[in-house]
Design a protein around this motif. Structure first.
Motif, PDB file in Angstrom:
ATOM      1  N   PRO A 247       0.814  -1.216   0.000  1.00 57.58           N
ATOM      2  CA  PRO A 247       0.000   0.000   0.000  1.00 57.58           C
ATOM      3  C   PRO A 247       0.848   1.267   0.000  1.00 57.58           C
ATOM      4  O   PRO A 247       0.362   2.332  -0.327  1.00 57.58           O
ATOM      5  CB  PRO A 247      -0.817  -0.124   1.295  1.00 57.58           C
ATOM      6  CG  PRO A 247      -0.025  -1.031   2.175  1.00 57.58           C
ATOM      7  CD  PRO A 247       0.652  -1.985   1.246  1.00 57.58           C
ATOM      8  N   ASP A 248       2.112   1.144   0.384  1.00 60.54           N
ATOM      9  CA  ASP A 248       3.023   2.281   0.406  1.00 60.54           C
ATOM     10  C   ASP A 248       3.664   2.401  -0.972  1.00 60.54           C
ATOM     11  O   ASP A 248       4.448   1.554  -1.381  1.00 60.54           O
ATOM     12  CB  ASP A 248       4.082   2.059   1.485  1.00 60.54           C
ATOM     13  CG  ASP A 248       5.020   3.242   1.644  1.00 60.54           C
ATOM     14  OD1 ASP A 248       5.078   4.083   0.736  1.00 60.54           O
ATOM     15  OD2 ASP A 248       5.699   3.309   2.683  1.00 60.54           O
TER      16      ASP A 248
ATOM     17  N   THR B 195      -0.710   8.801   0.610  1.00 58.68           N
ATOM     18  CA  THR B 195      -1.834   8.204  -0.128  1.00 58.68           C
ATOM     19  C   THR B 195      -2.198   6.819   0.374  1.00 58.68           C
ATOM     20  O   THR B 195      -3.206   6.253  -0.053  1.00 58.68           O
ATOM     21  CB  THR B 195      -1.510   8.121  -1.632  1.00 58.68           C
ATOM     22  OG1 THR B 195      -0.450   7.167  -1.841  1.00 58.68           O
ATOM     23  CG2 THR B 195      -1.096   9.477  -2.175  1.00 58.68           C
ATOM     24  N   SER B 196      -1.387   6.257   1.254  1.00 56.46           N
ATOM     25  CA  SER B 196      -1.680   4.908   1.751  1.00 56.46           C
ATOM     26  C   SER B 196      -2.682   4.986   2.889  1.00 56.46           C
ATOM     27  O   SER B 196      -2.725   5.964   3.638  1.00 56.46           O
ATOM     28  CB  SER B 196      -0.400   4.232   2.235  1.00 56.46           C
ATOM     29  OG  SER B 196       0.185   4.957   3.282  1.00 56.46           O
ATOM     30  N   PRO B 197      -3.526   3.968   3.040  1.00 62.87           N
ATOM     31  CA  PRO B 197      -4.509   3.981   4.126  1.00 62.87           C
ATOM     32  C   PRO B 197      -3.821   3.851   5.484  1.00 62.87           C
ATOM     33  O   PRO B 197      -2.690   3.375   5.577  1.00 62.87           O
ATOM     34  CB  PRO B 197      -5.366   2.746   3.828  1.00 62.87           C
ATOM     35  CG  PRO B 197      -4.467   1.840   3.050  1.00 62.87           C
ATOM     36  CD  PRO B 197      -3.589   2.738   2.226  1.00 62.87           C
TER      37      PRO B 197
ATOM     38  N   ALA C 116      -2.741   2.143   8.450  1.00 62.42           N
ATOM     39  CA  ALA C 116      -2.554   0.706   8.627  1.00 62.42           C
ATOM     40  C   ALA C 116      -2.758   0.272  10.065  1.00 62.42           C
ATOM     41  O   ALA C 116      -3.198  -0.846  10.331  1.00 62.42           O
ATOM     42  CB  ALA C 116      -1.160   0.297   8.150  1.00 62.42           C
TER      43      ALA C 116
ATOM     44  N   ASN D 145       3.068   2.254   8.799  1.00 64.63           N
ATOM     45  CA  ASN D 145       2.570   1.434   7.717  1.00 64.63           C
ATOM     46  C   ASN D 145       3.045   0.008   7.965  1.00 64.63           C
ATOM     47  O   ASN D 145       3.901  -0.220   8.833  1.00 64.63           O
ATOM     48  CB  ASN D 145       3.056   1.939   6.360  1.00 64.63           C
ATOM     49  CG  ASN D 145       2.012   1.752   5.276  1.00 64.63           C
ATOM     50  OD1 ASN D 145       1.348   0.730   5.233  1.00 64.63           O
ATOM     51  ND2 ASN D 145       1.870   2.757   4.410  1.00 64.63           N
TER      52      ASN D 145
END
Length: 877
Positions: A21-22, A109-111, A113, A121
């Protein structure tokens, strides 16, 4: 004699589960994870340019939180990590300014975590050893369950896992397991870091758990009992088809959550048939009546804890004594030796506990490899540590003096990252000192402190004075070749002082002489001149490289020709002149060493490799044996005569680290140059590791047994036979057709893959007369060299053997079995004896062989791995 040996490793899951996701994380073919942070993005997030940007995460030894500098490169900050062992990693990016203020962030931009750590993350690295917590294509469902707290009257959220095929209308209600978070955690953390859904999915797929519903909750607050029984349990019963029968209800928790579960066990015995404590505790005592009620109403009470770094270690000891004194029936899983109070401990605990609840036939004992908890742990007292304290089971504690009492941050920086890279481990201020404990560690490390961004050598190290780092050796199952040998068994290390006309000063060199060195023997000893790298000194090969220990072990093992090794100072403008006109003559004047090319070797690392190569090419015939570790012709190619170089060289071998070795391309260019000019040489292949002593130590271990021998190079199948009866011969032959040995397909043994095969028949023919042989017999030894598949490498300690003699007779004996590193041995990384004969049994022909076995971790990357096994025959007294 040498045999090529190969094996193939395959894997059904060789890539990461889905994209990271990163967006700043990628992987490269060599198995490293690369972190690339655009400088513009970082400065926009931070508001200014920091002095340092680092990657921080559980990437240190044994999952220790550690820092890795992201180096500015073009328009980005970059670092590569790995190859990472399979598992779950959590990390963040942290900026530090000149005033030592810090700010952490994640890729925007990553959710999110980890809800309790919004700057973190996560990264899951798959592999067979962690398949039990990997994603499955068809697992259970995870939903949120919101309820109103009976304690605070606000809304709270739990996570609920339902098993595959969950049927809300089936006749029998499902058993239910409640998992409670620690005080610093959220309910979501059971999924985000605990990977509880994946663990349960895999257990269900393996048929190791009863179909159950699992509720993950946070019961912290002023009344945990009511929050659990009146809030979480009641909400779960209303929303899901779960039983209210005690035998079908289980509860377990971490830390405070475990305390809540144990308190309910004491206050409401019989409510839950199964209870688990993960790094938990219980305040107060258990009365006799409560103990009877607990025993009557509880099917399973099981206690889990990490190693001595788990803050609950002593509290768990007290819990076990409380239960024992009260007569409460319970099980103890033992101490997890591999981790402390981390999710690595608790995931394993959940996996074990979930497979036991609602079942009757589980073994009550601890899991294999776990340790007893015999008493409380007392860490070293403050102010008592002058050098790192090595505790039981590899737990190491660092503590500074008071000289940095005013520092804002202190870390200990060492080569304990994967493959010997350097990570910084943050220390905590305790009084006027800084301290950190970590582990388990195993093997050789070298370290220094970083105080407010400035490198500092350990002031307490008054022994190693020639380098900017200090050594740390932790006895264990690895790095035997770097350990000290028993007193009196190794060689002798002395200091040679000489005048250097090139440097215009008095200089020093370390000199290692072999066990039994005889200054007056008729034949001078062969000599190796071993050179350090740029920014180093004549002490680095001894104080950091452990050259003396490597030489000692090789000597005791009978793996090397007795030689003298001279480690001089290469920091001069004219290295060949320093070596040929100053150092070598001074060494010959002081020690009984040879001066002819066939018995002189020259090797070095990095800058020392460059100096070695330049001397070799421009002074052919001076040194017959050449080796370069992680080095090339950095500052231009000298003029040389290829024909003269070949004529004056017996052996030349080139080594390099992997793509993280910044001299990798220079070495590739060197190989092209040698090939284009027809210069005979060997390439050792890629040693997995960066530009550091972890790589060069392996290179030295590999090089030394090859020097001053007449056998053909490893990797080239050779047959040589002398008929029995030929006068005056001691000879070795191998029944090899040139194809080498291909090992059979691997058998999966759970924790390893095991390839098997057989050594071709080996024959020793001894027709020496008594006058020729004297009181000597003979021995055959074998040594393996690294197995490589492209840029991936398996050390030779993964290959073992079981020798045998085909026609045993008095005076002839097979060598001992050599277990691999996965079996607790050294494999054939160091020479192992195939067979030997006494003076009585030596005469005639003797045939022998060995069963070969290559053992590799189940996580080994797929590929065809090829290595070599060399056999040596030598007379022995």
């Amino acid at each position: 004699m040498a045999l090529a040996v190969g094996a193939s490793v395959t894997s059904a899951q060789a890539a990461q589960d889905g994209p990271a996701p990163d967006a700043w994380v990628s992987t490269i073919p060599e198995g490293y994870h690369r972190f690339t942070v655009p400088q513009a993005d970082a400065e926009e997030i931070l508001g200014s340019r920091p002095q340092v940007l680092e990657l921080q995460g559980n990437i240190g030894p044994s999952g220790t939180w550690a820092d890795l500098a992201l180096d500015p490169s073009g328009s980005s900050y970059q670092a590569s990590v790995g190859p990472l062992a399979p598992g779950l990693y959590y990390y963040q990016y942290t900026a530090t300014w000149a005033d030592r203020t810090k700010k952490s962030f994640r890729e925007p931009t990553s959710p999110v975590a980890v809800t309790s750590h919004p700057t973190w993350n996560t990264l899951f690295v798959p592999g067979p050893s962690v398949q039990w917590m990997a994603d499955l294509p068809a697992g259970g469902d995870v939903d949120e369950l919101t309820y109103r707290s009976p304690v605070t009257d606000d809304e709270r959220t739990t996570l609920v896992w339902t098993p595959p095929g969950y049927d809300a209308h089936r006749a029998d209600a499902y058993p239910v397991l409640y998992l409670l978070a620690d005080g610093s955690q959220t309910a979501q953390e059971w999924a985000e870091l605990g990977r509880a859904p994946q663990i349960l999915d895999n257990l269900a797929a393996e048929g190791r758990i009863e179909p159950m519903v699992v509720v993950m909750a946070d019961t912290g607050g002023t009344d945990p009992r009511s929050e659990l029984l009146d809030g979480v349990v009641e909400a779960a019963r209303e929303a899901y088809h779960v039983t209210d029968e005690p035998s079908g209800q289980a509860v377990a928790g971490i830390g405070d959550g475990a305390n809540h579960a144990l308190n309910v066990l004491r206050s409401d015995p019989g409510t839950f048939g199964s209870v688990g404590s993960f790094s938990g505790h219980l305040n107060g005592t258990v009365g006799a009546g409560v103990a009877r009620a607990v025993n009557e109403g509880t099917d399973l009470l099981r206690v889990y804890v990490g190693n001595v770094l788990d803050p609950a270690y002593n509290r768990t000891h007290a819990l076990l004594r409380t239960l024992e004194r009260a007569g409460v029936e319970h099980e103890f899983d033992g101490v997890d030796p591999d981790s402390g109070a981390t999710w690595d401990t608790w995931r394993e605990a959940l996996r074990d506990f979930a497979s036991r609840v609602f079942q009757d036939d589980a073994d009550p004992g601890p899991r294999e490899g776990n340790l007893p908890l015999d008493g409380p742990y007392a860490p070293p007292a403050a102010g008592s540590i002058t050098t790192p304290h090595i505790g039981e089971h590899g737990i190491v504690t660092f503590e500074t003096g008071t000289q940095w009492a005013d520092a804002k941050d202190v870390t200990v920086w060492a080569n304990w990252a994967p493959n010997g890279a350097w990570f910084r481990v943050p220390m905590t201020k305790v009084g006027q000192r800084w301290r950190v404990s970590m582990g388990p560690l195993d093997g050789f490390y070298y370290y220094r402190y970083v105080v407010d961004g400035v490198d500092e050598k350990d002031p307490q190290d008054t022994v190693n004075t020639l380098t900017g780092v200090s050594p740390l050796f932790v006895p264990g199952t690895t790095d035997r070749m770097l350990s000290d040998v028993p007193a009196g068994q190794g060689g002798e290390l002395s200091v040679l002082t000489y005048d250097s006309k090139v440097a215009g000063e008095e200089r020093s060199a370390y000199v290692w002489t072999p066990p039994g060195y005889d200054a007056d023997r008729a034949e001078p000893y062969p000599v190796l001149y071993l050179n350090h790298g740029g920014g180093q000194s004549w002490g680095d090969w001894v104080e950091v490289g452990r050259a003396a220990q490597i030489l000692d072990h090789h000597s005791i093992d009978g793996a090397i020709v007795p030689m003298v090794v001279v480690m001089g100072n290469g920091n001069v403008p004219d290295f060949p002149a320093e070596l040929l006109e100053n150092l070598a003559p001074a060494a010959r004047a002081e020690y009984n060493i040879a001066s002819d090319a066939d018995r002189q070797a020259l090797a070095g690392l990095s800058m020392g490799a460059m100096n070695t190569l330049n001397t070799w090419l421009t002074h052919p015939g001076e040194f017959g044996w050449i080796a370069a570790f992680s080095g090339g012709l950095f500052f231009g190619t000298p003029t040389f005569d290829p024909e003269a170089v070949n004529e004056g060289t017996t052996f030349a071998r080139i080594y390099t680290g992997d793509v993280l070795d910044f001299t990798y391309q220079a070495t590739m260019d060197l190989l092209d140059l040698l090939e284009e000019n027809g210069i005979e040489h060997e390439f050792a292949g890629v040693t997995q590791g960066p530009h550091g002593f972890d790589t060069w130590q392996k290179n030295l271990v590999d090089l030394l047994p090859r020097l001053f021998r007449s056998e053909s190079a490893p990797g080239i199948p050779v047959r040589a036979e002398v008929r029995e009866g030929a006068p005056g011969v001691l000879a070795l032959s191998v029944d090899d057709d040139g194809a080498g040995v291909t090992l059979d397909q691997a058998a999966n043994r759970g924790d390893r893959l095991r390839f098997t095969g057989a050594l071709p028949t080996v024959t020793v023919t001894d027709s020496r007369s008594v006058a020729q042989a004297g009181a000597s017999g003979w021995a055959v030894a074998g040594m393996a060299y690294a197995f490589s598949s492209g840029s991936r490498t398996l050390d030779a300690d993964h290959l073992g053997w079981r020798p045998f003699v085909r026609d045993p007779r008095d005076g002839v004996a097979a060598g001992a079995q050599r277990p691999t590193v996965l079996g607790g041995g050294d494999g054939l990384l160091v020479p192992g004896r195939l067979a030997s004969a006494t003076p009585k049994g030596r005469f005639g022909s003797t045939t022998m062989g060995a069963d070969l076995f290559l053992e590799v971790p189940v996580d080994t990357a797929p590929g065809t791995y090829e290595g070599a096994l060399t056999l040596s025959l030598f007379p022995v007294d």
